[in-house]
Write an enzyme that holds these catalytic residues in place. Structure first.
Site, short mmCIF file in Angstrom:
data_model
loop_
_atom_site.label_atom_id
_atom_site.label_comp_id
_atom_site.label_asym_id
_atom_site.label_seq_id
_atom_site.Cartn_x
_atom_site.Cartn_y
_atom_site.Cartn_z
N VAL A 1 5.76 0.29 8.63
CA VAL A 1 5.70 1.41 7.69
C VAL A 1 6.10 2.65 8.48
O VAL A 1 5.52 2.92 9.54
CB VAL A 1 4.29 1.60 7.10
CG1 VAL A 1 4.31 2.67 6.03
CG2 VAL A 1 3.75 0.30 6.55
N ARG B 1 15.13 9.35 13.04
CA ARG B 1 15.04 8.52 14.25
C ARG B 1 14.05 7.37 14.05
O ARG B 1 14.34 6.21 14.37
CB ARG B 1 14.61 9.39 15.44
CG ARG B 1 14.47 8.63 16.75
CD ARG B 1 14.11 9.60 17.86
NE ARG B 1 13.80 8.93 19.11
CZ ARG B 1 13.40 9.56 20.21
NH1 ARG B 1 13.29 10.88 20.20
NH2 ARG B 1 13.13 8.88 21.31
N SER C 1 2.73 8.90 4.94
CA SER C 1 3.11 9.23 6.31
C SER C 1 4.11 10.38 6.39
O SER C 1 4.63 10.67 7.47
CB SER C 1 3.69 7.99 7.02
OG SER C 1 4.91 7.60 6.44
N ARG D 1 21.75 7.25 17.47
CA ARG D 1 21.22 5.98 16.95
C ARG D 1 21.83 5.70 15.58
O ARG D 1 21.92 6.58 14.73
CB ARG D 1 19.71 6.05 16.86
CG ARG D 1 19.05 4.72 16.55
CD ARG D 1 17.72 4.61 17.26
NE ARG D 1 17.87 4.52 18.71
CZ ARG D 1 16.90 4.79 19.57
NH1 ARG D 1 15.72 5.17 19.14
NH2 ARG D 1 17.12 4.69 20.86
N ARG E 1 8.51 3.32 -0.37
CA ARG E 1 7.23 3.65 -1.01
C ARG E 1 7.34 5.00 -1.69
O ARG E 1 7.56 6.02 -1.04
CB ARG E 1 6.08 3.65 -0.01
CG ARG E 1 4.74 3.94 -0.67
CD ARG E 1 3.53 3.52 0.13
NE ARG E 1 3.34 4.26 1.36
CZ ARG E 1 2.26 4.15 2.16
NH1 ARG E 1 1.29 3.31 1.83
NH2 ARG E 1 2.18 4.84 3.27
N GLU F 1 -5.44 -0.74 -2.98
CA GLU F 1 -6.17 0.16 -2.09
C GLU F 1 -7.15 1.07 -2.84
O GLU F 1 -7.81 1.89 -2.22
CB GLU F 1 -5.19 1.01 -1.28
CG GLU F 1 -4.24 1.83 -2.14
CD GLU F 1 -3.14 2.52 -1.34
OE1 GLU F 1 -3.13 2.39 -0.11
OE2 GLU F 1 -2.29 3.18 -1.96
N GLY G 1 -5.27 -2.38 1.92
CA GLY G 1 -5.23 -1.22 2.80
C GLY G 1 -6.65 -0.75 3.05
O GLY G 1 -7.21 0.01 2.25
N PHE G 2 -7.24 -1.20 4.15
CA PHE G 2 -8.65 -0.91 4.44
C PHE G 2 -8.94 0.59 4.40
O PHE G 2 -9.99 1.03 3.93
CB PHE G 2 -9.02 -1.48 5.81
CG PHE G 2 -10.26 -0.88 6.41
CD1 PHE G 2 -11.51 -1.26 5.96
CD2 PHE G 2 -10.18 0.07 7.41
CE1 PHE G 2 -12.67 -0.70 6.50
CE2 PHE G 2 -11.32 0.63 7.96
CZ PHE G 2 -12.57 0.25 7.50
N LEU G 3 -7.99 1.39 4.87
CA LEU G 3 -8.27 2.81 5.04
C LEU G 3 -8.45 3.53 3.70
O LEU G 3 -9.49 4.12 3.42
CB LEU G 3 -7.15 3.45 5.87
CG LEU G 3 -6.99 2.86 7.27
CD1 LEU G 3 -5.75 3.41 7.95
CD2 LEU G 3 -8.23 3.14 8.12
N ASP G 4 -7.40 3.49 2.86
CA ASP G 4 -7.54 4.14 1.55
C ASP G 4 -8.64 3.48 0.73
O ASP G 4 -9.36 4.14 -0.02
CB ASP G 4 -6.21 4.09 0.80
CG ASP G 4 -5.44 5.40 0.91
OD1 ASP G 4 -6.04 6.46 0.69
OD2 ASP G 4 -4.24 5.35 1.24
N PRO H 1 2.18 -0.84 13.99
CA PRO H 1 2.49 0.58 14.16
C PRO H 1 3.80 0.91 14.86
O PRO H 1 4.13 2.08 14.99
CB PRO H 1 1.30 1.09 14.99
CG PRO H 1 0.93 -0.09 15.83
CD PRO H 1 1.16 -1.29 14.96
N ASP I 1 -2.58 8.80 9.34
CA ASP I 1 -1.87 9.34 8.19
C ASP I 1 -2.92 9.82 7.19
O ASP I 1 -4.10 9.93 7.53
CB ASP I 1 -0.89 8.33 7.60
CG ASP I 1 -1.56 7.13 6.94
OD1 ASP I 1 -2.81 7.09 6.87
OD2 ASP I 1 -0.84 6.22 6.51
#
Length: 720
Positions: free
Chosen positions: A118, A125, A278, A315, A342, A428, A453-456, A537, A627
């Protein structure tokens, strides 16, 4: 309004008009009038529903708050709580058993399992690095991380460490032995890999110190390029490829008996190019930057030039890898990760487009513009002509159905075949988790993944149960029964709906990018649990995590789980509250400091520099990927303790002021950083503090409204 142009009755910012008409539309069979007329119709048709669904969120939350004020935690009346949730429409009737019907999914989604990245698409970049992370050097990933011990003789040092290099080669040989075992001996003992061509199918001939050998599974050898001193040999296992790079003239290859200079593994099969959590995109200028990079990825011409190590580097997107197949035919392997995009959720509006002078739903704009850009893909991304949109932060089946209706409207506007736009459901939000089968049913012809998504999910759990009592400390929450129930229900419901072999079941992020040894120990649990993919990550982490999908046959793991009992809703709703007086003042202060430091460390970069996702040192100086989701947990946790009297407003303010100095010191090397401890009235500090002090009042506990407002203040100030 001098910055706006009238388009089909909408007021559209000039920057967006120029982007759409001069960059996104050329080369497509879509006219400017067709697009603007369609966007205007889209907005007029769907904005009322969007507003109604958001009002329903608020109404439901108010009723849940009242229930908790009356009855306390769920545990006091679990059965009554479920009955109440049905009564207010939070829980809906579950549909009869069904199988998803999504068509034209690419193999990276349906039949091959592997890591998922993600990345903020706003950063060209990073976007390119992620897109190119389909392939990764196993030697580099092992040598450059703690996946190989850094102790004693294996310490990396400034110059190349031959002892560490030998440990890397040995670990790579172990991987090859596990995924591509020999009939006799080990890859560590190989002295030559030779492709034999004798008129028919090519064969891989292997010499070892103890004599000739072959692959136990001869079909694992699928292609090659070159011969002798310089060659590449392609192997396949569990649908994933690995390339043995033979180069006896290279520094590493010259020290290897078989000239093996590297092992290149297929890594990030899919990448979410993120327009949401993000990124920090708060106005037309930011949104156009996001869309421009997505367009470049779809056209295949995105580039970024930057300075690194005193050199100027440009790049670009990598080309496909072309080999001669073992069967004599051309073997083409995709050079890039399959890209998903997303969009934002249903909450936020954007003044990049105005209807009757009012901002329109940002999710509506995202749906139209990202799909328009994706029409430039000529098969380099999706071989099957699909557009993959990940839709976050949907609350229940009705909001999933709404997203699908938006996509159908966009398809009509752009002349796309019905169901071209696929939907990834981020599981989430608590109301979606509790009604997951019904949510999938609403998207059964479009769904291509469900992802935990554990965080949200934790942030929403805290906010939904804000009035139930004081929440546990963050580290304690992770071990609670409801989390395991949530993760298990996601997999088991997905399997029951026919996802195996057709669509992705995903797992969440490993948040410590510098801690790869721990990741290698822990994250194998995701494919073992039946997840087709899991978030990592960095490209390096993707390369390492890819090994897990060789160790575990995910489809066999799914078969083992297919008939497991589904955890009950009572388990899903079982998050306990903190027992009164169970924490000492020292423990409370330590947790408050941890949350405050994390909020400040993330928010200051978001507000000051527009950085939506980065590696932020925690209170112990451990780098964590942060994030808005991580910020949501911390802010809701502080708001909850404030609501229930574990901390006071003055205590929270005092700790934030103290932690500002810590964050300032951690960012001392950043020339763009503006210290907060010198000015507690700064926009960044006040935004961070407001997230805690007013977190309980934020819609679903989301951080976006306060962050967007603060960032816009800073941009307006810096523009003058």
């Amino acid at each position: 309004m001098t910055d706006y142009l009238t388009k089909s009755g909408l007021s559209v910012h000039k920057l967006l008009v120029d982007f759409v008409e001069k960059e996104a539309l050329p080369g497509l069979a879509v006219s400017a009038d067709q697009f603007w007329d369609g966007l205007a119709h889209l907005v007029r048709e769907h904005m009322p529903t969007n507003a109604r669904l958001l009002a329903k969120r608020d109404d439901i939350q108010a009723r849940i708050d009242e229930w908790h004020r009356k009855y306390g935690p769920v545990a006091n009346n679990a059965q009554g709580y479920e009955f109440f949730l049905k009564e207010i429409g939070y829980l809906v009737e579950e549909p009869a058993d069904f199988t998803i019907e999504t068509e034209s999914l690419d193999p990276e989604i349906s039949s091959v399992c592997g890591p998922q990245l993600v990345v903020p698409v706003s950063n060209a970049r990073y976007a390119l690095n992620a897109a190119n992370a389909r392939w990764g050097s196993l030697y580099d990933a092992l040598y450059g991380t703690d996946a190989i011990s850094r102790d004693g003789d294996l310490a990396p040092g400034q110059a190349y460490n031959p002892a560490r290099g030998a440990a890397v080669v040995a670990r790579a040989a172990q991987f090859l032995d596990e995924a591509f075992p020999l009939t006799t001996g080990s890859h560590a003992d190989v002295t030559a890999y030779v492709v034999a061509e004798q008129g028919g199918p090519a064969n891989l001939v292997i010499d070892t110190k103890s004599g000739p050998a072959t692959l136990k599974n001869g079909a694992a050898f699928v292609g090659y390029e070159g011969a002798g001193e310089k060659a590449e040999i392609v192997l396949r296992h569990n649908g994933l490829h690995a390339v043995l790079v033979i180069d006896r003239s290279s520094a590493i290859g010259s020290t290897h008996a078989a000239g093996l200079s590297d092992v290149i593994v297929e890594a990030a099969l899919t990448t979410i190019q993120d327009c949401e959590d993000s990124v920090a995109a708060v106005d037309a200028e930011d949104k156009v930057g996001v869309y421009r990079n997505w367009l470049g990825l779809m056209q295949g011409n995105l580039e970024d030039t930057f300075e690194k190590g005193g050199k100027t580097i440009t790049r670009k997107l990598k080309a496909d890898r072309i080999y001669k197949g073992a069967d004599g035919k051309e073997l083409v392997l995709k050079g890039r990760s399959l890209l998903l995009v997303r969009n934002v959720g249903h909450l936020m509006t954007t003044d990049a487009v105005l209807l009757d002078g009012k901002p329109v739903g940002e999710g509506l704009m995202d749906a139209a513009v990202t799909a328009l850009c994706a029409m430039h893909d000529k098969g380099n991304n999706s071989r099957n002509g699909s557009i993959y949109v990940v839709k976050p932060k949907m609350h229940g089946p009705e909001e999933v159905a709404f997203a699908c209706a938006i996509f159908a409207s966009v398809e009509n506007v752009l002349g796309l075949k019905f169901n071209t736009i696929k939907i990834g459901i981020m599981d989430e939000e608590r109301r979606t988790s509790a009604n997951l089968k019904a949510a999938i049913y609403e998207a059964r012809q479009r769904v291509f993944f469900i992802n935990t998504g554990f965080l949200d999910r934790t942030g929403d759990e805290i906010h939904t149960s804000m009035e139930a009592g004081a929440v546990l400390r963050k580290d304690e929450i992770k071990s609670e029964k409801w989390i395991n129930s949530y993760e298990d229900r996601n997999v088991l419901i997905g399997l029951a709906c026919g996802f195996s072999g057709k669509a992705q079941i995903g797992k969440g992020m490993w948040a410590r990018p510098d801690d790869m040894a721990a990741m290698m120990d822990a994250k194998i649990g995701h494919p073992s649990a039946g997840a087709n993919t899991a978030w990592v990550p960095s490209p390096t982490a993707a390369t390492l995590h890819a090994l897990h999908y060789h160790q575990v046959d995910v489809f066999e793991a799914q078969k083992r789980r297919h008939n497991q009992a589904l955890p009950s809703l009572s388990e899903l709703f079982s998050m306990p509250v903190q027992a009164p007086y169970s924490l000492s003042r020292e423990e409370i202060t330590r947790e408050l400091e941890n949350n405050a430091q994390g909020i400040l460390g993330y928010v200051v970069r978001w507000v000051q520099q527009g950085v939506g996702c980065s590696k932020v040192p925690d209170i112990n100086n451990v780098g964590l990927m942060e994030d808005r989701a991580t910020c949501r947990i911390s802010s809701q946790a502080v708001a909850n303790w404030l609501r229930h009297g574990l901390v006071s407003r003055d205590e929270v303010t005092s700790v934030f002021e103290r932690m500002a100095s810590v964050v300032d010191e951690q960012n001392a090397g950043d020339p763009l950083y503006r210290p907060m401890a010198e000015n507690f009235q700064s926009v960044a500090f006040q935004a961070a503090l407001d997230l805690a002090l007013h977190g309980a009042d934020q819609p679903s506990g989301y951080t976006e409204p306060l962050l967007h407002a603060a960032r816009r203040k800073v941009k307006a100030r810096d523009a003058h």
